[in-house]
Design a protein around this motif. Structure first.
Motif, PDB file in Angstrom:
ATOM      1  N   ASP A 222      32.646 -19.362 -26.587  1.00 34.48           N
ATOM      2  CA  ASP A 222      33.573 -18.660 -27.473  1.00 34.48           C
ATOM      3  C   ASP A 222      33.018 -17.291 -27.827  1.00 34.48           C
ATOM      4  O   ASP A 222      31.969 -17.184 -28.463  1.00 34.48           O
ATOM      5  CB  ASP A 222      33.799 -19.466 -28.756  1.00 34.48           C
ATOM      6  CG  ASP A 222      34.417 -18.605 -29.846  1.00 34.48           C
ATOM      7  OD1 ASP A 222      35.430 -17.942 -29.553  1.00 34.48           O
ATOM      8  OD2 ASP A 222      33.865 -18.566 -30.964  1.00 34.48           O
ATOM      9  N   PHE A 223      33.754 -16.246 -27.427  1.00 31.67           N
ATOM     10  CA  PHE A 223      33.376 -14.874 -27.752  1.00 31.67           C
ATOM     11  C   PHE A 223      34.414 -14.201 -28.649  1.00 31.67           C
ATOM     12  O   PHE A 223      34.441 -12.967 -28.741  1.00 31.67           O
ATOM     13  CB  PHE A 223      33.206 -14.051 -26.468  1.00 31.67           C
ATOM     14  CG  PHE A 223      32.128 -14.567 -25.551  1.00 31.67           C
ATOM     15  CD1 PHE A 223      30.914 -15.004 -26.055  1.00 31.67           C
ATOM     16  CD2 PHE A 223      32.330 -14.618 -24.175  1.00 31.67           C
ATOM     17  CE1 PHE A 223      29.911 -15.480 -25.206  1.00 31.67           C
ATOM     18  CE2 PHE A 223      31.340 -15.088 -23.328  1.00 31.67           C
ATOM     19  CZ  PHE A 223      30.135 -15.520 -23.840  1.00 31.67           C
ATOM     20  N   VAL A 224      35.281 -14.996 -29.304  1.00 28.16           N
ATOM     21  CA  VAL A 224      36.367 -14.416 -30.105  1.00 28.16           C
ATOM     22  C   VAL A 224      36.298 -14.844 -31.573  1.00 28.16           C
ATOM     23  O   VAL A 224      36.119 -14.015 -32.464  1.00 28.16           O
ATOM     24  CB  VAL A 224      37.745 -14.768 -29.515  1.00 28.16           C
ATOM     25  CG1 VAL A 224      38.862 -14.188 -30.381  1.00 28.16           C
ATOM     26  CG2 VAL A 224      37.874 -14.223 -28.090  1.00 28.16           C
ATOM     27  N   ASP A 225      36.442 -16.140 -31.857  1.00 25.76           N
ATOM     28  CA  ASP A 225      36.477 -16.604 -33.242  1.00 25.76           C
ATOM     29  C   ASP A 225      36.328 -18.123 -33.259  1.00 25.76           C
ATOM     30  O   ASP A 225      37.256 -18.837 -32.879  1.00 25.76           O
ATOM     31  CB  ASP A 225      37.794 -16.188 -33.898  1.00 25.76           C
ATOM     32  CG  ASP A 225      37.837 -16.483 -35.389  1.00 25.76           C
ATOM     33  OD1 ASP A 225      37.403 -17.575 -35.790  1.00 25.76           O
ATOM     34  OD2 ASP A 225      38.313 -15.631 -36.147  1.00 25.76           O
ATOM     35  N   THR A 226      35.180 -18.597 -33.704  1.00 23.94           N
ATOM     36  CA  THR A 226      34.918 -20.040 -33.700  1.00 23.94           C
ATOM     37  C   THR A 226      35.952 -20.810 -34.513  1.00 23.94           C
ATOM     38  O   THR A 226      36.455 -21.854 -34.083  1.00 23.94           O
ATOM     39  CB  THR A 226      33.516 -20.330 -34.272  1.00 23.94           C
ATOM     40  OG1 THR A 226      32.560 -19.538 -33.571  1.00 23.94           O
ATOM     41  CG2 THR A 226      33.165 -21.801 -34.113  1.00 23.94           C
ATOM     42  N   GLY A 227      36.274 -20.294 -35.700  1.00 18.03           N
ATOM     43  CA  GLY A 227      37.237 -20.980 -36.560  1.00 18.03           C
ATOM     44  C   GLY A 227      38.621 -21.041 -35.965  1.00 18.03           C
ATOM     45  O   GLY A 227      39.281 -22.086 -35.975  1.00 18.03           O
ATOM     46  N   ILE A 246      29.185 -17.206 -30.280  1.00 15.99           N
ATOM     47  CA  ILE A 246      28.440 -16.088 -30.874  1.00 15.99           C
ATOM     48  C   ILE A 246      29.145 -15.556 -32.119  1.00 15.99           C
ATOM     49  O   ILE A 246      28.642 -14.639 -32.763  1.00 15.99           O
ATOM     50  CB  ILE A 246      28.277 -14.926 -29.864  1.00 15.99           C
ATOM     51  CG1 ILE A 246      29.626 -14.290 -29.534  1.00 15.99           C
ATOM     52  CG2 ILE A 246      27.569 -15.394 -28.601  1.00 15.99           C
ATOM     53  CD1 ILE A 246      29.545 -13.000 -28.739  1.00 15.99           C
ATOM     54  N   THR A 247      30.303 -16.130 -32.486  1.00 16.50           N
ATOM     55  CA  THR A 247      31.189 -15.410 -33.400  1.00 16.50           C
ATOM     56  C   THR A 247      31.164 -15.844 -34.847  1.00 16.50           C
ATOM     57  O   THR A 247      31.459 -15.060 -35.735  1.00 16.50           O
ATOM     58  CB  THR A 247      32.646 -15.523 -32.913  1.00 16.50           C
ATOM     59  OG1 THR A 247      33.054 -16.903 -32.944  1.00 16.50           O
ATOM     60  CG2 THR A 247      32.789 -14.996 -31.500  1.00 16.50           C
ATOM     61  N   GLY A 248      30.849 -17.094 -35.124  1.00 16.11           N
ATOM     62  CA  GLY A 248      30.930 -17.569 -36.504  1.00 16.11           C
ATOM     63  C   GLY A 248      32.362 -17.880 -36.902  1.00 16.11           C
ATOM     64  O   GLY A 248      33.295 -17.728 -36.121  1.00 16.11           O
ATOM     65  N   ALA A 249      32.529 -18.331 -38.157  1.00 16.51           N
ATOM     66  CA  ALA A 249      33.850 -18.687 -38.670  1.00 16.51           C
ATOM     67  C   ALA A 249      33.935 -18.294 -40.135  1.00 16.51           C
ATOM     68  O   ALA A 249      32.968 -18.435 -40.883  1.00 16.51           O
ATOM     69  CB  ALA A 249      34.110 -20.182 -38.506  1.00 16.51           C
ATOM     70  N   ALA A 250      35.084 -17.806 -40.545  1.00 24.59           N
ATOM     71  CA  ALA A 250      35.272 -17.390 -41.936  1.00 24.59           C
ATOM     72  C   ALA A 250      35.200 -18.575 -42.882  1.00 24.59           C
ATOM     73  O   ALA A 250      34.763 -18.447 -44.030  1.00 24.59           O
ATOM     74  CB  ALA A 250      36.609 -16.668 -42.082  1.00 24.59           C
ATOM     75  N   ASN A 251      35.614 -19.743 -42.409  1.00 22.29           N
ATOM     76  CA  ASN A 251      35.600 -20.968 -43.219  1.00 22.29           C
ATOM     77  C   ASN A 251      34.870 -22.069 -42.461  1.00 22.29           C
ATOM     78  O   ASN A 251      34.758 -22.013 -41.230  1.00 22.29           O
ATOM     79  CB  ASN A 251      37.027 -21.403 -43.527  1.00 22.29           C
ATOM     80  CG  ASN A 251      37.787 -20.363 -44.333  1.00 22.29           C
ATOM     81  OD1 ASN A 251      37.371 -20.000 -45.431  1.00 22.29           O
ATOM     82  ND2 ASN A 251      38.892 -19.871 -43.778  1.00 22.29           N
ATOM     83  N   PRO A 252      34.384 -23.099 -43.149  1.00 22.15           N
ATOM     84  CA  PRO A 252      33.703 -24.203 -42.457  1.00 22.15           C
ATOM     85  C   PRO A 252      34.606 -24.860 -41.418  1.00 22.15           C
ATOM     86  O   PRO A 252      35.826 -24.947 -41.611  1.00 22.15           O
ATOM     87  CB  PRO A 252      33.376 -25.174 -43.596  1.00 22.15           C
ATOM     88  CG  PRO A 252      33.350 -24.328 -44.824  1.00 22.15           C
ATOM     89  CD  PRO A 252      34.385 -23.264 -44.612  1.00 22.15           C
TER      90      PRO A 252
END
Length: 336
Positions: A222-227, A246-252
């Motif tokens: 995922d290179f866009v948005d995990t969440g 590599i992207t992380g997520a704004a929420n869990p």
């Protein structure tokens, strides 16, 4: 020396979002190289640092950012053993130190590689950060090896700088069958040019992957948005498969969605080794040299798509604006 930086996190359209200024040329010590920079590329991490690292403050000294650079070693620290004055090098930097948006930069030799001989400075500058990230995510985090050849990998975000080189490394080095996401004719064509076996539309990803003939895929990058893509990835990943982002997520995210399939999940952050001075920090030197050889052998190719001429605040603003828009194909490079 001339440098470009910022004192406050401002919208890129603001006059002082990036400013030109003069600062002292640094001197190397220890394992540092002093590099006279010839070209840089711009990455999404650059605008994210600009947007977030100086909110509601005004820094006395402007912060210099920038990761990818190509240049010539002008001086070396007393402990340097891998390079000498006059060597051409390329690297992706260290987020804890001053970046490459300047005429000169100090960089640790352990995260520096030999510049590919066959490429121009600007073509080489497009490579380091994305190639290191792709190499680490495939071989260090997901531990893909010879036994995985022929398996499938879904790359979410295929046409950007990150996806472009990941397609190449996954296909030509790891030997995987690559499914990449893209939605516009020009981005589809770009993904195919990089070596993707299948290109699917991310706007209806589950159905698109199924229509391409796959119920599940072995690996997902995922290179866009995990969440945004978490539920989709949980649905598409094969039992006992592996996902990395590599992207992380704004929420869990609901990690338990991976439990019944015994799926492994990994984060990749290209700056981990330099930030924490890990025992294997020199692996980035080794990876960059391997990638340089693969580029010189024609196995891999540059992902350079656009070149801007000159180290100016205006050119960096143009690059940041394009990256913030989220529709960039390949890499944007600034040639000094």
């Amino acid at each position: 020396m001339k440098a470009i930086g910022f004192r406050t996190s401002l919208p890129i359209t603001a006059a002082d979002s990036l400013i030109e200024f003069e600062t002292e040329k640094p001197s190397p010590s220890g394992r540092d190289l002093l590099v006279k920079i010839a070209a840089i590329s711009v990455n999404p991490v650059d605008f994210k640092v600009r947007q977030n690292s100086a909110k509601d403050v005004s820094l006395e000294t402007p912060k210099i950012i920038g990761s990818d650079a190509v240049g010539i070693v002008e001086a070396v620290g007393e402990e340097v053993s891998l390079f000498k004055v006059g060597d051409e090098v390329y690297y992706a930097g260290d987020i804890t130190r001053d970046g490459c948006n300047a005429e000169y930069q100090l960089i640790d030799e352990r995260i520096t590689g030999k510049k590919p001989k066959s490429l121009s400075a600007e073509a080489a500058a497009a490579i380091p950060l994305t190639a290191l990230t792709a190499w680490e995510i495939l071989f260090d985090r997901m531990r893909i090896n010879e036994k995985d050849k022929g398996k499938t990998v879904l790359i979410i975000g295929g046409a950007g700088g990150m996806g472009s080189i990941a397609i190449q490394i996954a296909k030509k080095v790891a030997g995987l069958r690559v499914i990449a996401t893209a939605s516009r004719p020009e981005t589809v064509a770009w993904c195919e040019q990089q070596g993707a076996d299948h290109v699917v539309n991310h706007k209806d990803l589950i159905n698109e992957v199924h229509q391409a003939g796959f119920q599940y895929v072995d690996f997902i990058l995922d290179f866009v948005d995990t969440g945004l893509y978490w539920d989709t990835m949980a649905e598409l990943i094969k039992p006992q498969g592996r996902i990395a982002s590599i992207t992380g997520a704004a929420n869990p995210v609901a990690i338990n969605k991976l439990k019944s399939k015994s799926v492994s999940f990994s984060w990749e952050f290209m700056y981990t080794r330099s930030t924490y001075q890990t025992d294997d920090m020199i692996e980035q030197h080794n990876i960059l040299n391997k990638v340089a050889d693969l580029l010189d052998e024609g196995v891999l190719s540059t992902t350079l798509k656009q070149t801007l001429d000159g180290l100016t605040a205006e050119n960096l603003k143009k690059a940041h604006q394009q990256l913030e828009a989220g529709s960039t194909i390949g890499k944007i490079v600034i040639k000094y």
